[in-house]
Design a protein around this motif. Structure first.
Motif, mmCIF file in Angstrom:
data_model
loop_
_atom_site.group_PDB
_atom_site.id
_atom_site.type_symbol
_atom_site.label_atom_id
_atom_site.label_comp_id
_atom_site.label_asym_id
_atom_site.label_seq_id
_atom_site.Cartn_x
_atom_site.Cartn_y
_atom_site.Cartn_z
ATOM 1 N N LEU A 1 0.832 -1.200 0.000
ATOM 2 C CA LEU A 1 0.000 0.000 0.000
ATOM 3 C C LEU A 1 0.872 1.258 0.000
ATOM 4 C CD1 LEU A 1 -2.812 1.175 0.062
ATOM 5 C CD2 LEU A 1 -2.835 0.894 2.563
ATOM 6 N N LEU A 2 1.931 1.264 0.780
ATOM 7 C CA LEU A 2 2.836 2.411 0.783
ATOM 8 C C LEU A 2 3.510 2.584 -0.576
ATOM 9 C CD1 LEU A 2 4.499 1.977 4.303
ATOM 10 C CD2 LEU A 2 2.866 3.752 3.605
ATOM 11 N N ALA A 3 3.870 1.439 -1.215
ATOM 12 C CA ALA A 3 4.483 1.517 -2.547
ATOM 13 C C ALA A 3 3.502 2.093 -3.562
ATOM 14 C CB ALA A 3 4.944 0.126 -2.980
ATOM 15 N N MET A 4 2.236 1.712 -3.443
ATOM 16 C CA MET A 4 1.236 2.235 -4.370
ATOM 17 C C MET A 4 1.075 3.743 -4.189
ATOM 18 S SD MET A 4 -2.816 1.285 -4.679
ATOM 19 C CE MET A 4 -3.184 2.210 -3.191
ATOM 20 N N ILE A 5 1.037 4.189 -2.942
ATOM 21 C CA ILE A 5 0.889 5.621 -2.685
ATOM 22 C C ILE A 5 2.120 6.379 -3.163
ATOM 23 C CG2 ILE A 5 0.694 7.347 -0.842
ATOM 24 C CD1 ILE A 5 -0.896 5.182 0.720
ATOM 25 N N ALA A 6 3.299 5.803 -2.908
ATOM 26 C CA ALA A 6 4.534 6.458 -3.364
ATOM 27 C C ALA A 6 4.581 6.554 -4.873
ATOM 28 C CB ALA A 6 5.748 5.687 -2.838
ATOM 29 N N SER A 7 4.056 5.529 -5.537
ATOM 30 C CA SER A 7 4.108 5.527 -7.001
ATOM 31 C C SER A 7 3.206 6.580 -7.606
ATOM 32 C CB SER A 7 3.713 4.142 -7.538
ATOM 33 O OG SER A 7 2.340 3.888 -7.289
ATOM 34 N N ARG A 8 2.245 7.087 -6.805
ATOM 35 C CA ARG A 8 1.393 8.167 -7.321
ATOM 36 C C ARG A 8 2.210 9.408 -7.660
ATOM 37 N NH1 ARG A 8 -3.579 7.508 -9.103
ATOM 38 N NH2 ARG A 8 -4.124 9.583 -8.389
ATOM 39 N N GLU A 9 3.361 9.526 -7.036
ATOM 40 C CA GLU A 9 4.251 10.640 -7.346
ATOM 41 C C GLU A 9 4.892 10.475 -8.715
ATOM 42 O OE1 GLU A 9 5.284 13.448 -5.097
ATOM 43 O OE2 GLU A 9 3.258 12.836 -4.585
ATOM 44 N N HIS A 10 4.761 9.258 -9.274
ATOM 45 C CA HIS A 10 5.417 8.951 -10.547
ATOM 46 C C HIS A 10 4.399 8.688 -11.645
ATOM 47 C CE1 HIS A 10 9.381 8.469 -8.576
ATOM 48 N NE2 HIS A 10 8.641 8.067 -7.560
ATOM 49 N N VAL A 11 3.196 9.255 -11.500
ATOM 50 C CA VAL A 11 2.182 9.064 -12.527
ATOM 51 C C VAL A 11 2.731 9.512 -13.873
ATOM 52 C CG1 VAL A 11 -0.067 9.818 -13.368
ATOM 53 C CG2 VAL A 11 0.239 9.260 -10.954
ATOM 54 N N GLY A 12 2.590 8.680 -14.876
ATOM 55 C CA GLY A 12 3.118 8.965 -16.200
ATOM 56 C C GLY A 12 4.425 8.255 -16.467
ATOM 57 N N LEU A 13 5.141 7.851 -15.374
ATOM 58 C CA LEU A 13 6.386 7.105 -15.561
ATOM 59 C C LEU A 13 6.074 5.614 -15.527
ATOM 60 C CD1 LEU A 13 8.780 9.140 -13.237
ATOM 61 C CD2 LEU A 13 8.496 9.316 -15.716
ATOM 62 N N ARG A 14 5.438 5.124 -16.564
ATOM 63 C CA ARG A 14 5.047 3.712 -16.623
ATOM 64 C C ARG A 14 6.237 2.857 -17.031
ATOM 65 N NH1 ARG A 14 -0.303 2.714 -16.932
ATOM 66 N NH2 ARG A 14 -0.056 0.978 -18.365
ATOM 67 N N GLY A 15 6.134 1.584 -16.703
ATOM 68 C CA GLY A 15 7.179 0.651 -17.104
ATOM 69 C C GLY A 15 7.160 0.473 -18.611
ATOM 70 N N GLU A 16 8.204 0.890 -19.269
ATOM 71 C CA GLU A 16 8.233 0.877 -20.730
ATOM 72 C C GLU A 16 8.345 -0.545 -21.257
ATOM 73 O OE1 GLU A 16 10.721 3.020 -24.364
ATOM 74 O OE2 GLU A 16 11.293 3.318 -22.265
ATOM 75 N N ALA A 17 7.470 -0.887 -22.222
ATOM 76 C CA ALA A 17 7.483 -2.235 -22.788
ATOM 77 C C ALA A 17 8.645 -2.371 -23.767
ATOM 78 C CB ALA A 17 6.168 -2.513 -23.508
ATOM 79 N N PRO A 18 9.345 -3.498 -23.728
ATOM 80 C CA PRO A 18 10.474 -3.683 -24.643
ATOM 81 C C PRO A 18 10.009 -4.075 -26.036
ATOM 82 C CG PRO A 18 10.215 -5.631 -23.284
ATOM 83 C CD PRO A 18 9.177 -4.633 -22.814
ATOM 84 N N VAL A 19 10.829 -3.770 -27.032
ATOM 85 C CA VAL A 19 10.632 -4.293 -28.376
ATOM 86 C C VAL A 19 11.143 -5.732 -28.382
ATOM 87 C CG1 VAL A 19 11.295 -4.017 -30.798
ATOM 88 C CG2 VAL A 19 10.870 -2.007 -29.380
ATOM 89 N N TRP A 20 10.574 -6.593 -29.237
ATOM 90 C CA TRP A 20 10.976 -7.994 -29.216
ATOM 91 C C TRP A 20 12.464 -8.146 -29.524
ATOM 92 C CZ3 TRP A 20 13.408 -11.492 -32.276
ATOM 93 C CH2 TRP A 20 13.348 -12.829 -31.871
ATOM 94 N N TYR A 21 13.118 -8.934 -28.713
ATOM 95 C CA TYR A 21 14.488 -9.342 -28.968
ATOM 96 C C TYR A 21 14.583 -10.839 -28.711
ATOM 97 C CZ TYR A 21 15.935 -4.429 -29.018
ATOM 98 O OH TYR A 21 16.078 -3.105 -29.321
ATOM 99 N N ASP A 22 15.618 -11.429 -29.236
ATOM 100 C CA ASP A 22 15.832 -12.851 -29.056
ATOM 101 C C ASP A 22 15.954 -13.183 -27.566
ATOM 102 O OD1 ASP A 22 16.602 -15.517 -29.257
ATOM 103 O OD2 ASP A 22 18.708 -15.020 -29.621
ATOM 104 N N PRO A 23 15.039 -13.992 -27.012
ATOM 105 C CA PRO A 23 15.115 -14.307 -25.583
ATOM 106 C C PRO A 23 16.332 -15.141 -25.225
ATOM 107 C CG PRO A 23 13.461 -15.668 -26.659
ATOM 108 C CD PRO A 23 13.887 -14.651 -27.661
ATOM 109 N N LEU A 24 16.939 -15.789 -26.221
ATOM 110 C CA LEU A 24 18.123 -16.601 -25.964
ATOM 111 C C LEU A 24 19.393 -15.750 -25.877
ATOM 112 C CD1 LEU A 24 17.272 -19.437 -28.510
ATOM 113 C CD2 LEU A 24 16.877 -19.463 -26.046
ATOM 114 N N GLY A 25 19.297 -14.490 -26.307
ATOM 115 C CA GLY A 25 20.447 -13.599 -26.254
ATOM 116 C C GLY A 25 21.542 -13.949 -27.236
ATOM 117 N N ARG A 26 21.199 -14.631 -28.334
ATOM 118 C CA ARG A 26 22.214 -15.085 -29.289
ATOM 119 C C ARG A 26 21.997 -14.541 -30.695
ATOM 120 N NH1 ARG A 26 20.948 -21.265 -27.440
ATOM 121 N NH2 ARG A 26 21.887 -21.166 -25.359
#
Length: 589
Positions: A275-300
């Protein structure tokens, strides 16, 4: 050099190119109205897409069986063109996929795992902190020793072997930039219809903004002293440390924490922290976790750049310098091996090369070429520059078709082909046995690609809005065995990656895939001069064994092997059998 033969132009590049427009008043007024209504409603109604498919089925039937030239009035054409323009102007739909929401709601590292530890979704910060990508396996190395038991309890609970619904975990970052460790919440996400739960792991490292104390006092009636204790609890997570910091007794801190929990309605320390983390995150509205573009999950992944700027991406599994086997993936979306699959290939001394076909993942397409020619150009460059010698070719569904065509054109490329799963290019009669949505989309991709493109664009929007399950439910709901597979979160973690791989460059690649599936293979199959084993899953609605057996009659080098207890998702339903055949055929030459 192949000649450019755009016989099936992609609608996304040449939209509505030469549609078959009927003159005068359409004879299908009711059908056309249904098409228009369901098409527009599909913007907001996820079920309208099914009605749109049903209406086009009626439209094709009204053409008297002539699916080569479905009757389209100028009025219907105009409405569909307007709808297409409307789609272009609409904002990206709000993401409702519960797994993607879990990683996008926080600006810090976050991931969602399947019960066996595969990454189902992850944000960019999570990729850096955990050192993993979507589809990869998350080993326990990033979990601090003091949190391992809690983490394992979550994994057990995800499969119904425990009741640990949440935990606070200490994470040891795999890369620099996140300090020596950080705390994260771990909790279960249950998706309706799935046989197990997913595990979300989200960072709790959120800056404590200056207005949070004021919010705690106004919203929950905390005193100034209590809000200071709440801040220390959020920062230190240890009652003894709080007591030392404030210069008071441990009993005093315990009493204050209990009062804070009561005022905020938090039944446990973990709930209070969340609950404290949720309230603290209200200070960061708009700073969403950016979704990655697809990359090879094997890293090769490696890239081949052609003189014209085109890129061909490829990765590999198994033994790095082993016996080469080239696998082309196709519909349905499967390719990543389960946990022990790569170990089997490595022990057998086989390197399974997996190039991304044009438009898939990070391989670019050439829209001036028809889809088969485009695939052949990429395949030939890959075989010349990476493999360089005869090998076994493995094709998943439509991925088989370029292998066969290339084997006929250049017989020394492959010493054998293993075809896995239904492809209507190999057995065109199977299209009529498919469920409605697959059948109609394939027919339209062949006869009216501009319509298929429009429907794919609408469907892609639906998938972004309602999540991957919207697509999986429609693609596989007609076969109980497939339903069982997609309801297993361990498999959907891998399927999600394959879907992202197909759709990275947009819905246009999906339409091209449908067009490739309709490529006529009669001549190539007759002229094939190397052995081909066709694994035919008996529960795939497109498969008819009697029809498949005709392949053996037209070419004695083709052997059909029925595969029981398998359907479209045979690659996962019978993965051990498929690996058995790959290993045996690769070692035969």
């Amino acid at each position: 050099m192949l000649e450019s033969k755009p016989k099936t132009p992609l609608a996304d590049q040449h939209f509505f190119l030469s549609p078959q427009l009927s003159e005068g008043q359409s004879s299908d007024d009711d059908i056309d109205l249904n098409i228009i209504a369901s098409t527009y409603r599909s913007i907001i109604d996820e079920h309208a897409f099914d009605e749109m498919v049903a209406s086009w089925e009626a439209k094709l039937a009204s053409s008297g069986g002539d699916t080569e030239h479905p009757k389209v009035s100028k009025g219907l054409f105009s409405q569909l063109l307007t709808f297409r323009n409307t789609l272009e102007k609409l904002d990206v739909p709000t993401e409702n996929d519960p797994l993607k929401l879990a990683v996008s709601e926080v600006p810090g590292p976050a991931t969602v795992l399947s019960p066996n530890g595969n990454v189902a979704v992850i944000n960019i910060a999570g990729e850096r902190a955990f050192g993993k990508r979507q589809g990869a396996f998350m080993d326990a190395a990033v979990i601090a020793p003091n949190s391992l038991e809690d983490y394992r309890a979550l994994l057990r609970a995800a499969t119904g072997q425990g009741n640990a619904a949440q935990a606070i975990l200490t994470i040891l970052p795999a890369t620099e930039g996140y300090g020596e460790s950080f705390l994260a919440e771990g909790y279960l996400i249950r998706v309706p219809g799935q046989s197990g739960a997913h595990i979300a792991i989200r960072s709790l490292e959120i800056a404590w903004g200056p207005r949070i104390a004021e919010r705690l006092q106004q919203a929950f009636g905390l005193t100034q002293a209590e809000s200071e204790v709440a801040h220390l609890f959020f920062r230190l997570r240890n009652l003894e440390s709080i007591a030392t910091e404030r210069g008071v007794s441990l009993l005093t801190v315990r009493t204050q924490i209990k009062t804070i929990m009561a005022k905020m309605g938090a039944p446990s320390n973990i709930d209070l922290m969340r609950l404290l983390a949720m309230i603290a995150s209200r200070e960061h509205v708009g700073l969403r976790g950016e979704a990655p573009v697809w990359y090879d999950p094997l890293g090769r992944e490696k890239l081949i750049e052609m003189p014209d700027g085109r890129k061909i991406a490829w990765t590999w599994m198994g033994a790095k310098r082993g016996i080469p086997v080239v696998m082309l993936r196709g519909l349905p979306m499967t390719y990543l091996l389960p946990g022990d699959g790569e170990a089997r290939l490595r022990d057998a001394g086989i390197c399974l090369y997996v190039p991304s076909r044009p438009g898939h993942g990070n391989s670019t397409m050439d829209s001036s070429l028809d889809v088969m020619s485009d695939n052949l150009v990429a395949l030939r460059v890959f075989l010349d520059q990476v493999v360089g010698r005869p090998c076994l070719g493995v094709g998943l569904a439509s991925g088989t078709l370029p292998l066969v065509v290339e084997a006929v054109a250049n017989p020394t490329r492959f010493h054998g082909i293993l075809a896995i799963g239904f492809s209507c290019g190999i057995d065109p009669s199977g299209v009529q046995r498919l469920p409605q949505i697959q059948r109609i989309m394939l027919q339209l991709a062949d006869s009216a690609p501009w319509v298929a493109e429009l429907m794919a664009k609408s469907g892609h929007r639906m998938m972004r809005q309602h999540g991957l399950d919207w697509y999986l439910e429609r693609a596989f709901r007609h076969t109980p065995l497939n339903q069982q597979t997609v309801r297993n979160p361990d498999w959907t973690a891998l399927i999600r990656n394959a879907c992202e791989h197909l759709l990275k460059q947009g819905h246009a690649t999906f339409v091209r895939e449908l067009q490739l599936s309709r490529h006529s293979m009669d001549t190539a199959l007759r002229e094939l001069r190397i052995p081909m084993r066709y694994l035919a899953p008996t529960e795939d609605p497109g498969i008819d064994l009697a029809s498949c057996r005709q392949l053996e009659r037209i070419n004695p080098l083709i052997a059909v092997e029925p595969v029981t207890d398998a359907a479209e998702l045979v690659f996962y339903q019978r993965n051990d059998l498929i690996l058995d055949r790959i290993i045996a055929l690769a070692h035969r030459n």
